[in-house]
Structure formats: structure tokens, C-alpha cells
Design a protein around this motif. Structure first.
Motif, PDB file in Angstrom:
ATOM      1  N   LEU A 126       1.095  -1.120  -0.442  1.00  0.00           N
ATOM      2  CA  LEU A 126      -0.377  -0.090  -0.018  1.00  0.00           C
ATOM      3  C   LEU A 126       0.999   1.070   0.393  1.00  0.00           C
ATOM      4  CD1 LEU A 126      -2.764   1.573   0.103  1.00  0.00           C
ATOM      5  CD2 LEU A 126      -2.214   1.169   2.722  1.00  0.00           C
ATOM      6  N   LYS A 127       0.806   1.790  -1.264  1.00  0.00           N
ATOM      7  CA  LYS A 127       1.416   3.252  -1.234  1.00  0.00           C
ATOM      8  C   LYS A 127       0.592   4.535  -1.482  1.00  0.00           C
ATOM      9  CE  LYS A 127       5.970   0.928  -3.207  1.00  0.00           C
ATOM     10  NZ  LYS A 127       6.450   1.083  -4.561  1.00  0.00           N
ATOM     11  N   GLY A 128       0.567   5.108  -0.282  1.00  0.00           N
ATOM     12  CA  GLY A 128      -0.712   6.387  -0.604  1.00  0.00           C
ATOM     13  C   GLY A 128      -1.889   5.833  -0.081  1.00  0.00           C
ATOM     14  N   ARG A 129      -2.420   6.227  -1.627  1.00  0.00           N
ATOM     15  CA  ARG A 129      -3.603   5.006  -1.752  1.00  0.00           C
ATOM     16  C   ARG A 129      -4.014   4.404  -2.472  1.00  0.00           C
ATOM     17  NH1 ARG A 129      -7.507   8.722   1.091  1.00  0.00           N
ATOM     18  NH2 ARG A 129      -7.495   9.632   2.752  1.00  0.00           N
ATOM     19  N   ASP A 130      -2.841   3.957  -3.243  1.00  0.00           N
ATOM     20  CA  ASP A 130      -2.772   3.628  -4.143  1.00  0.00           C
ATOM     21  C   ASP A 130      -2.395   1.554  -3.697  1.00  0.00           C
ATOM     22  OD1 ASP A 130      -3.639   4.758  -6.098  1.00  0.00           O
ATOM     23  OD2 ASP A 130      -1.633   5.637  -6.042  1.00  0.00           O
ATOM     24  N   LEU A 131      -3.404   0.735  -3.977  1.00  0.00           N
ATOM     25  CA  LEU A 131      -2.458  -0.818  -3.547  1.00  0.00           C
ATOM     26  C   LEU A 131      -1.544  -1.207  -4.895  1.00  0.00           C
ATOM     27  CD1 LEU A 131      -5.464  -2.533  -2.268  1.00  0.00           C
ATOM     28  CD2 LEU A 131      -3.895  -1.735  -0.823  1.00  0.00           C
ATOM     29  N   LEU A 132      -0.184  -2.119  -4.200  1.00  0.00           N
ATOM     30  CA  LEU A 132       0.221  -2.426  -5.643  1.00  0.00           C
ATOM     31  C   LEU A 132      -0.360  -4.333  -5.916  1.00  0.00           C
ATOM     32  CD1 LEU A 132       3.527  -0.536  -5.410  1.00  0.00           C
ATOM     33  CD2 LEU A 132       1.580   0.331  -6.451  1.00  0.00           C
ATOM     34  N   ILE A 133      -0.554  -4.813  -6.733  1.00  0.00           N
ATOM     35  CA  ILE A 133      -0.874  -6.283  -7.021  1.00  0.00           C
ATOM     36  C   ILE A 133       0.105  -6.439  -8.265  1.00  0.00           C
ATOM     37  CG2 ILE A 133      -2.871  -7.938  -8.227  1.00  0.00           C
ATOM     38  CD1 ILE A 133      -4.229  -5.952  -6.345  1.00  0.00           C
TER      39      ILE A 133
ATOM     40  N   ILE B 154      -1.408  -0.986 -10.312  1.00  0.00           N
ATOM     41  CA  ILE B 154      -1.645   0.728  -9.231  1.00  0.00           C
ATOM     42  C   ILE B 154      -2.770   0.303  -9.065  1.00  0.00           C
ATOM     43  CG2 ILE B 154      -1.185   2.658  -8.429  1.00  0.00           C
ATOM     44  CD1 ILE B 154       1.289   2.945 -10.221  1.00  0.00           C
ATOM     45  N   ILE B 155      -3.858  -0.092  -8.089  1.00  0.00           N
ATOM     46  CA  ILE B 155      -5.024   0.067  -7.879  1.00  0.00           C
ATOM     47  C   ILE B 155      -5.396   0.964  -6.746  1.00  0.00           C
ATOM     48  CG2 ILE B 155      -7.165  -1.152  -7.337  1.00  0.00           C
ATOM     49  CD1 ILE B 155      -5.369  -2.569  -9.464  1.00  0.00           C
ATOM     50  N   PRO B 156      -6.349   1.731  -7.427  1.00  0.00           N
ATOM     51  CA  PRO B 156      -6.883   3.629  -6.248  1.00  0.00           C
ATOM     52  C   PRO B 156      -7.301   3.237  -5.795  1.00  0.00           C
ATOM     53  CG  PRO B 156      -7.947   3.373  -8.033  1.00  0.00           C
ATOM     54  CD  PRO B 156      -7.356   2.241  -8.167  1.00  0.00           C
ATOM     55  N   VAL B 157      -7.586   3.638  -3.727  1.00  0.00           N
ATOM     56  CA  VAL B 157      -8.418   3.367  -2.586  1.00  0.00           C
ATOM     57  C   VAL B 157      -9.029   3.994  -2.494  1.00  0.00           C
ATOM     58  CG1 VAL B 157      -8.260   2.248  -0.436  1.00  0.00           C
ATOM     59  CG2 VAL B 157      -6.672   1.278  -2.078  1.00  0.00           C
ATOM     60  N   SER B 158     -10.318   4.320  -2.458  1.00  0.00           N
ATOM     61  CA  SER B 158     -10.693   5.398  -2.537  1.00  0.00           C
ATOM     62  C   SER B 158     -10.897   5.426  -0.491  1.00  0.00           C
ATOM     63  CB  SER B 158     -12.325   5.299  -2.678  1.00  0.00           C
ATOM     64  OG  SER B 158     -12.833   4.285  -2.005  1.00  0.00           O
ATOM     65  N   ALA B 159     -11.262   6.911  -0.404  1.00  0.00           N
ATOM     66  CA  ALA B 159     -11.028   7.346   0.783  1.00  0.00           C
ATOM     67  C   ALA B 159     -12.840   6.242   1.852  1.00  0.00           C
ATOM     68  CB  ALA B 159     -11.918   8.478   1.056  1.00  0.00           C
ATOM     69  N   SER B 160     -13.773   6.252   1.551  1.00  0.00           N
ATOM     70  CA  SER B 160     -14.393   5.212   2.608  1.00  0.00           C
ATOM     71  C   SER B 160     -13.403   4.024   2.769  1.00  0.00           C
ATOM     72  CB  SER B 160     -15.841   5.478   1.336  1.00  0.00           C
ATOM     73  OG  SER B 160     -15.404   4.624   0.154  1.00  0.00           O
TER      74      SER B 160
ATOM     75  N   TYR C 242     -10.543   3.026   2.808  1.00  0.00           N
ATOM     76  CA  TYR C 242      -8.925   2.926   3.565  1.00  0.00           C
ATOM     77  C   TYR C 242      -8.610   2.473   4.317  1.00  0.00           C
ATOM     78  CZ  TYR C 242      -4.084   5.269   4.628  1.00  0.00           C
ATOM     79  OH  TYR C 242      -2.599   5.167   3.987  1.00  0.00           O
ATOM     80  N   GLU C 243     -10.203   2.771   5.681  1.00  0.00           N
ATOM     81  CA  GLU C 243      -9.516   2.371   6.816  1.00  0.00           C
ATOM     82  C   GLU C 243      -9.183   0.850   7.123  1.00  0.00           C
ATOM     83  OE1 GLU C 243      -7.495   4.221   9.458  1.00  0.00           O
ATOM     84  OE2 GLU C 243      -7.574   5.615   8.453  1.00  0.00           O
ATOM     85  N   LEU C 244     -10.469   0.557   6.020  1.00  0.00           N
ATOM     86  CA  LEU C 244     -10.990  -1.566   6.073  1.00  0.00           C
ATOM     87  C   LEU C 244      -9.820  -1.854   5.409  1.00  0.00           C
ATOM     88  CD1 LEU C 244     -14.446  -0.878   5.092  1.00  0.00           C
ATOM     89  CD2 LEU C 244     -13.712  -1.978   7.123  1.00  0.00           C
ATOM     90  N   VAL C 245      -9.257  -0.951   4.201  1.00  0.00           N
ATOM     91  CA  VAL C 245      -8.136  -1.993   2.995  1.00  0.00           C
ATOM     92  C   VAL C 245      -6.997  -1.842   4.681  1.00  0.00           C
ATOM     93  CG1 VAL C 245      -6.320  -1.488   1.432  1.00  0.00           C
ATOM     94  CG2 VAL C 245      -8.819  -1.007   1.355  1.00  0.00           C
ATOM     95  N   LYS C 246      -6.737  -0.501   5.192  1.00  0.00           N
ATOM     96  CA  LYS C 246      -5.495  -0.878   6.355  1.00  0.00           C
ATOM     97  C   LYS C 246      -6.368  -2.441   7.305  1.00  0.00           C
ATOM     98  CE  LYS C 246      -4.774   3.402   7.459  1.00  0.00           C
ATOM     99  NZ  LYS C 246      -4.233   4.500   8.428  1.00  0.00           N
ATOM    100  N   LYS C 247      -6.560  -2.053   7.790  1.00  0.00           N
ATOM    101  CA  LYS C 247      -6.858  -2.780   8.737  1.00  0.00           C
ATOM    102  C   LYS C 247      -7.195  -4.782   8.644  1.00  0.00           C
ATOM    103  CE  LYS C 247     -10.261  -4.067  11.913  1.00  0.00           C
ATOM    104  NZ  LYS C 247     -12.333  -4.013  12.789  1.00  0.00           N
TER     105      LYS C 247
END
Length: 225
Positions: free
Chosen positions: A198-205, A209-215, A217-222
């Protein structure tokens, strides 16, 4: 799916007779009626739920491809024609299949079997069956890197390449195993096991580069880190 209710529309009597013979051989098909003139079928289509239309294209009253635009949503179409040049138009209308006359029973059976997976993909414990154009693909979950929404289509990204299917990302999300997949954006679902960083608001697969929306973001990190 239970019994599939069918209508045949073809201006050739021999073609209708052949299709009636084929339908009688398939236990999950039920013929409701057959018509020489497509306009005569409108009343039946309005009055009862028809699952499948076996529809000729080149007819004197109205082209089958034009008539297909008039039918109720939820009625699926298999085009039957002697002219291969209509295949692209049939694909654009999201037909289940396109049968070129003379139609063999084997080819007919292959087409009607697609009805079961045309709208709602079938899933098993380790894979999903996806309709792409006139073809069916069995995609193993562990080969999916991520899934992207593109207008009315979704694109499955795998190491072997992309597979495009006419379906909604929201409907698909409900069919994917939650332990393996996660929505990270209104246009993206990722395979959790394929995420590298996870780099900034982007996931790397892989290289994507996959954008992560604000809504999300916290779920992705968790859930992913």
C-alpha cells in the motif's frame, strides 16, 4: 434454474420444426409457442415470463436484431441465422449465443446450456464461471489478481490475461468469497492474497496500481496490513 420457457420466432417452417424437435429432447426446456411473424409474439411476451427467445435475424417483417431491442428485460436471446455477418451485432446485443444454420443438435445444446450462467455467474468452492461474448470461462479464484469495472462490463485480470464480461461489479461482489476478495474502490475488487503493498492511497498488485477510495482506506489498512 428450473424449466426454461422458450419461444421460437422464424419465418421458415422447416427451421421452426427443427428447433421444436431439439427443444423436445432437452428436459429443462419448455416450448410455449412458435411464430412465423415476430410481431405476433409481442402479446405472449407481454402476458407471461419468457426466459429464452430463439430468434431468426433475417425476416421480412422486422430484423431479429431490431426485434430483440423491443423484448422485456430478463428474456434472453439466442440468434439463429444463415448469415454470419450478424455475429458482431448479436454480441453487442448481449445475446447468449449465435447459431449459424444449418444448426446441429450438439451446437444447439451447447448454446442452451449457457443460459444457466448468462446473467448470474455460477460459483463453486474454488472457481467462478463467467460468460464473455459467446464463450464461457472457468476462472479459479486463486488466479484472479483483481477485478475492474468498466461501464456495464467487468474485467477479470489474471496472469494469463484479461477476461471481459457483461455484468455488474456490485452483483459480482456478493458471489465472491469474502475471505479472499475485498472491494477497495467503486470500480475495483482485489484478491487479498495478491496485494504486494500500500503506497499512499494505491495498492500494488503485480505491476498494477489500484486506487483505494477514501471510504475504503481504513478497512484496507485493517484487513490487508
Amino acid at each position: 434454474m428450473g424449466t426454461i420457457k422458450c419461444l421460437i420466432i422464424d419465418d421458415e417452417e422447416l427451421a421452426r420444426s427443427l428447433l421444436k424437435t431439439y427443444i423436445a429432447k432437452v428436459n429443462f426446456l419448455e416450448l410455449v409457442a412458435d411464430f412465423e411473424n415476430p410481431l405476433d409474439a409481442i402479446k405472449v411476451l407481454k402476458e407471461q415470463k419468457i426466459d429464452l427467445l430463439l430468434l431468426d435475424i433475417q425476416m421480412p417483417e422486422i430484423k431479429g436484431t431490431d426485434f430483440a431491442k423491443m423484448i422485456p428485460p430478463g428474456t434472453q436471446v439466442i440468434f439463429t441465422t444463415a448469415y454470419s455477418e450478424y455475429a458482431l451485432e448479436g454480441f453487442e446485443l448481449n445475446a447468449v449465443d449465435y447459431l449459424l444454420k444449418p444448426i446441429t443438435f450438439e451446437r444447439f445444446l451447447k448454446a442452451v446450456n449457457k443460459i444457466k450462467t448468462d446473467i448470474n455467474p455460477e460459483t463453486s468452492e474454488d472457481s467462478i464461471i463467467v460468460k464473455s461474448g459467446y464463450d464461457l470461462h472457468k476462472i479459479k479464484f486463486d488466479t484472479i489478481l483483481y477485478i475492474e469495472s468498466d461501464s456495464e462490463y467487468v474485467i477479470y485480470h489474471t496472469p494469463q490475461g484479461k477476461i471481459m464480461s457483461n455484468q455488474s461489479l456490485s452483483a459480482l461482489e456478493k458471489k465472491l468469497p469474502e475471505e479472499s476478495f475485498m472491494r477497495v474502490h467503486r470500480s475495483y475488487i482485489v484478491n487479498k492474497a495478491k496485494v504486494n503493498a500500500l503506497k499512499g492511497r494505491d495498492l500494488l498488485i503485480d505491476k498494477a496500481i489500484i486506487p483505494v477510495s477514501a471510504s475504503y482506506y481504513e478497512l484496507v489498512k485493517k484487513n490487508l496490513f
